[in-house]
Structures are given as C-alpha cells and as structure tokens.
Write an enzyme that holds these catalytic residues in place. Sequence first.
Site, mmCIF file in Angstrom:
data_model
loop_
_atom_site.group_PDB
_atom_site.id
_atom_site.type_symbol
_atom_site.label_atom_id
_atom_site.label_comp_id
_atom_site.label_asym_id
_atom_site.label_seq_id
_atom_site.Cartn_x
_atom_site.Cartn_y
_atom_site.Cartn_z
ATOM 1 N N GLU A 31 -5.306 -5.117 10.481
ATOM 2 C CA GLU A 31 -4.156 -3.915 10.624
ATOM 3 C C GLU A 31 -4.679 -3.260 11.947
ATOM 4 O OE1 GLU A 31 -2.364 -2.745 6.757
ATOM 5 O OE2 GLU A 31 -4.026 -1.558 7.063
ATOM 6 N N GLY A 88 2.768 -1.244 4.243
ATOM 7 C CA GLY A 88 3.053 0.288 4.100
ATOM 8 C C GLY A 88 4.382 0.759 3.719
ATOM 9 N N GLY A 89 5.102 1.291 4.747
ATOM 10 C CA GLY A 89 6.289 1.661 4.362
ATOM 11 C C GLY A 89 7.213 0.949 3.652
ATOM 12 N N SER A 130 3.492 -2.338 10.239
ATOM 13 C CA SER A 130 4.939 -2.558 10.487
ATOM 14 C C SER A 130 5.687 -3.906 9.877
ATOM 15 C CB SER A 130 5.258 -2.379 11.928
ATOM 16 O OG SER A 130 4.961 -0.695 12.202
ATOM 17 N N HIS A 162 -9.671 0.819 5.197
ATOM 18 C CA HIS A 162 -8.199 1.133 5.811
ATOM 19 C C HIS A 162 -8.695 2.038 6.804
ATOM 20 C CE1 HIS A 162 -4.195 2.597 6.360
ATOM 21 N NE2 HIS A 162 -3.788 1.355 5.609
ATOM 22 N N GLU A 183 -6.781 4.389 8.001
ATOM 23 C CA GLU A 183 -6.613 5.916 7.695
ATOM 24 C C GLU A 183 -7.815 6.561 7.081
ATOM 25 O OE1 GLU A 183 -2.775 5.558 5.564
ATOM 26 O OE2 GLU A 183 -1.895 4.714 7.398
ATOM 27 N N GLY A 238 2.739 1.957 10.786
ATOM 28 C CA GLY A 238 3.707 3.189 10.704
ATOM 29 C C GLY A 238 4.367 3.796 12.051
ATOM 30 N N ASN A 291 0.871 -1.232 0.020
ATOM 31 C CA ASN A 291 0.082 -0.099 0.052
ATOM 32 C C ASN A 291 0.856 1.249 0.010
ATOM 33 O OD1 ASN A 291 -1.642 1.989 0.438
ATOM 34 N ND2 ASN A 291 -2.601 1.394 2.428
ATOM 35 N N TRP A 292 0.907 1.926 -1.358
ATOM 36 C CA TRP A 292 1.807 3.073 -1.292
ATOM 37 C C TRP A 292 1.531 4.423 -0.775
ATOM 38 C CZ3 TRP A 292 3.845 2.814 -7.043
ATOM 39 C CH2 TRP A 292 4.342 1.750 -7.417
ATOM 40 N N LYS A 293 0.162 4.119 -0.182
ATOM 41 C CA LYS A 293 -0.476 5.397 0.338
ATOM 42 C C LYS A 293 -0.267 6.520 -0.364
ATOM 43 C CE LYS A 293 -0.010 3.145 4.671
ATOM 44 N NZ LYS A 293 0.056 3.037 6.225
HETATM 45 P P1 13P Z 1 3.210 0.139 7.552
HETATM 46 O O1 13P Z 1 3.407 -1.223 6.807
HETATM 47 O O2 13P Z 1 3.831 1.226 7.198
HETATM 48 O O3 13P Z 1 3.039 0.039 9.103
HETATM 49 O O4 13P Z 1 1.589 0.304 7.211
HETATM 50 C C1 13P Z 1 0.651 -0.541 7.049
HETATM 51 C C2 13P Z 1 -0.568 -0.196 6.486
HETATM 52 O O5 13P Z 1 -1.286 0.778 6.866
HETATM 53 C C3 13P Z 1 -0.769 -0.779 5.049
HETATM 54 O O6 13P Z 1 -2.055 -0.614 4.624
#
Ligand code: 13P
Length: 249
Positions: free
Chosen positions: A166, A232-233, A211, A94, A96, A172, A9-11
């Site tokens: 999640e 994510g990251g 994470s 998600h 967020e 994050g 997930n590149w956000k």
């Molecule tokens: P991180 O891997 O950066 O913690 O993010 C997780 C996430 O929200 C994937 O959708």
Amino acid sequence: MRRPLVAGNWKMHGSRAENGALLEGLLSKVDTAKTDVLVCVPFVYLAEIAYQLRGKPIKVGAQSLCAEAQGAFTGEVSAAMLKDVGCEYVLVGHSERRSLYNEDDALVARKYMAAQSQGLIPVLCVGETLAQRDANQCFAVVETQLAAVIKAAGIASFANAVIAYEPVWAIGTGRTATPDQAQEVHAFIRQVLAKYDATLANAVRVLYGGSVKGANAAELFAMKDIDGGLVGGASLKADEFLKICAAAG
Ligand code: 13P
C-alpha cells in the site's frame, strides 16, 4: 496458482445498521467461486459480524491487534480474543497504524507473530510515503519493512500470511499507483522473499491497496504479481466493492 483475495478495510466507519445493510448487499451478490472475500471491521463489531457471517462466503478480519498475549494492557485486544470471536485474518502494519500510532517495524513483527500464534492470518502491510518514493527509497523502505518480519518470524511464516503493498501516497487520495508501478513493487517483494525461499515467494498472496475502485481494479489485478486488493473507501459501498471482487475472479 494463487487464489485472489479482495479485502475490505472499513477503517473507523460504520454502525450496526450500516454494517447490516452493507453485508446484506454483499451477500446477495458476492461470488466467491474464484476469489476469497474478506471484510476487516472495527473491533466492536467483530463478534456480531463474525456471527452473522458464519457459514457464509465472506471472511472476517480485524484491523489491528495487541502484540501481547494478555494482561494489564488497557484498551488493547489480543489475538486469542480475535480468534475467540470468529476472526480469521488481521491487518498488521497498516500505514495509518505506523504513522498515527507510532508502530515501528519491530512492533509490527511482534503483532504479526502474535496473530500467527493463535492461527490468525496476518495481512502484513508495507509501502513507502511520497517523499520516500521521490527520494528513490521505495524499494529500500519496503525491503526494510519485510526484513524486520522475516528476521523475527522466519521466512516459513509466510506460508500463513498475506502481504499488502500500500503506497502511502495512494491511500485515500484517489491517486492510484499505475499497474506498472504496482507490479514493479510486487515483483520486488517476491524477489526479497525469494532470497530465502523461492517457492514461498511465488506462493504468497500480495495484494495492492491504495485508491482501488471498480473502475481501476481489473487493470491492477491483471498484473502478474498482483493477487487482489486491500480496499478502503470503496469497500464501504456494496456495489463498488462487488465490482472490485468481480474484477479479481
Ligand atoms: P483507500 O482504498 O481508501 O485508498 O484505502 C486503502 C487502504 O488503506 C486499505 O487498507
């Protein structure tokens, strides 16, 4: 047997140049013999990336969509549009989106159904906040999030969906759920679905997100009910993401 899936997930990250370099790095080494690999990219890059990945082993997804089919919804993107540009998957619910854009369970369910109405596979994200976990509400929260979708879309819809657990406190933050903590909730998710359909509960892929890194992916993915990751990251670095993909296979 459930085939693992690792989804990046590149956000809200990237540029055309960065995306091109990242995809080139991934395509040069990715091995999808035993694992499905997906990148969920910002809307504006979807069409170009889907085009670049035609016939390639990496699948493309969006990070959200509009619950409505079409019309006067300025700024929104429909499921049909995502399908039209070559998207196969879409994240829904998600954390967020839930916390920053006030998406409640009812809206998440509508988005999930909108996705399926166009043949997109929704990746339904569920998970508790730290306060909810500390108050022993983790299972209740996850069950409520699932129940809203089961009620609206029906249990059979999970034949064409993916679930991602999640925990919000792990996103994050560098603070990953332990394999046992994650496994406990993944097993619970299957239990909730099994009340309606045991076969589907066993067949649906449940990803862990929060994470995930090259260094912790293998121990998470070794757990019985964890079928891969939503990353994510670490999905923004080709080498790191490839390590995670390799750990799932
Ligand atoms: P991180 O891997 O950066 O913690 O993010 C997780 C996430 O929200 C994937 O959708």
